[in-house]
Motif scaffolding. Structure first.
Motif, PDB file in Angstrom:
ATOM      1  N   GLY A 127      49.831  35.362  34.331  1.00  0.00           N
ATOM      2  CA  GLY A 127      49.450  33.857  34.209  1.00  0.00           C
ATOM      3  C   GLY A 127      50.383  32.756  34.966  1.00  0.00           C
TER       4      GLY A 127
ATOM      5  N   GLU B  62      45.949  30.773  37.561  1.00  0.00           N
ATOM      6  CA  GLU B  62      45.575  30.103  36.532  1.00  0.00           C
ATOM      7  C   GLU B  62      44.498  30.757  35.803  1.00  0.00           C
ATOM      8  OE1 GLU B  62      44.081  25.719  35.173  1.00  0.00           O
ATOM      9  OE2 GLU B  62      44.365  26.000  37.260  1.00  0.00           O
ATOM     10  N   ILE B  63      44.362  31.080  34.696  1.00  0.00           N
ATOM     11  CA  ILE B  63      43.531  32.088  34.041  1.00  0.00           C
ATOM     12  C   ILE B  63      42.665  31.092  32.946  1.00  0.00           C
ATOM     13  CG2 ILE B  63      43.143  33.834  32.417  1.00  0.00           C
ATOM     14  CD1 ILE B  63      45.927  35.180  32.956  1.00  0.00           C
TER      15      ILE B  63
ATOM     16  N   SER C 251      42.340  36.790  27.260  1.00  0.00           N
ATOM     17  CA  SER C 251      42.969  36.008  28.182  1.00  0.00           C
ATOM     18  C   SER C 251      44.297  36.056  28.022  1.00  0.00           C
ATOM     19  CB  SER C 251      42.215  34.925  28.736  1.00  0.00           C
ATOM     20  OG  SER C 251      40.924  34.951  28.934  1.00  0.00           O
TER      21      SER C 251
ATOM     22  N   SER D 107      47.415  37.193  30.389  1.00  0.00           N
ATOM     23  CA  SER D 107      48.188  36.291  31.095  1.00  0.00           C
ATOM     24  C   SER D 107      49.528  36.874  30.785  1.00  0.00           C
ATOM     25  CB  SER D 107      48.209  35.005  30.637  1.00  0.00           C
ATOM     26  OG  SER D 107      48.763  34.946  29.299  1.00  0.00           O
TER      27      SER D 107
END
Length: 183
Positions: A21, A25-26, A142, A146
């Motif tokens: 992360g 940018e996730i 997600s 990250s």
């Protein structure tokens, strides 16, 4: 630290340990869906290649159509990630593209090509698989993605590594096409 480095980077110091992360940018905020777009679902990408293009309208879009792509974005298959059906989006054919939420969308802070190579390393895949839930359809969210730790060099070394590996990928792809033609 890798055992081998390009000569100009041998004295460049150690690579940094970062969370994924921090490297990208996730699932960045991408705004509203376009009126018409090419939808990329989990069957659309095989081994880093976009193999299916399905044009749909905003009204006919499935609820999973949420990741509006920009050039340089990487989509990472979060379901069965061991399949490595990830894609570095670089199309500029005039169409808008939207990926399924079955992918995590990565926007690199430095080199998107290095990021694409990084997500295919055995080390990262093993870390992802250890955090997956489910047995028939192992998946990772997600937030867990990250937090995975990766080791990265400075931007200039990232670019050199990515260029070298991308060139090798191209050679391998051309050889595979030749073999297929000979068969």
């Amino acid at each position: 630290m890798p055992r081998l480095r390009f000569p100009e980077f041998r004295e460049a110091g150690a690579w940094e340990v970062k969370r994924l992360g921090e490297v990208c940018e996730i699932n960045p905020s991408t705004g509203d869906l376009p009126d018409n777009f090419i939808y990329i679902d989990l069957e659309s990408v095989v081994a880093g290649q976009l193999v299916k293009k399905q044009k749909i309208s905003k009204e006919g879009a499935p609820s999973r159509a949420q990741r509006v792509l920009e050039s340089g974005d990487v989509i990472y298959q979060t379901v069965r990630p061991y399949q490595k059906n990830n894609y570095l989006f670089d199309l500029s054919d005039g169409n808008r593209y939207v990926a399924s939420t079955g992918y995590a969308q990565f926007r690199a802070h430095d080199s998107e090509n290095f990021l694409f190579q990084l997500i295919h390393t055995d080390s990262l895949i093993n870390k992802v698989l250890s955090r997956c839930t489910g047995s028939n359809y192992p998946a990772i969210n997600s937030s867990d993605l990250s937090k995975i730790q990766v080791v990265v060099p400075r931007t200039d070394e990232q670019q050199k590594i990515a260029h070298c590996l991308s060139s090798l990928d191209e050679v391998i792809g051309l050889q595979a096409k030749k073999v297929q033609a000979l068969k």
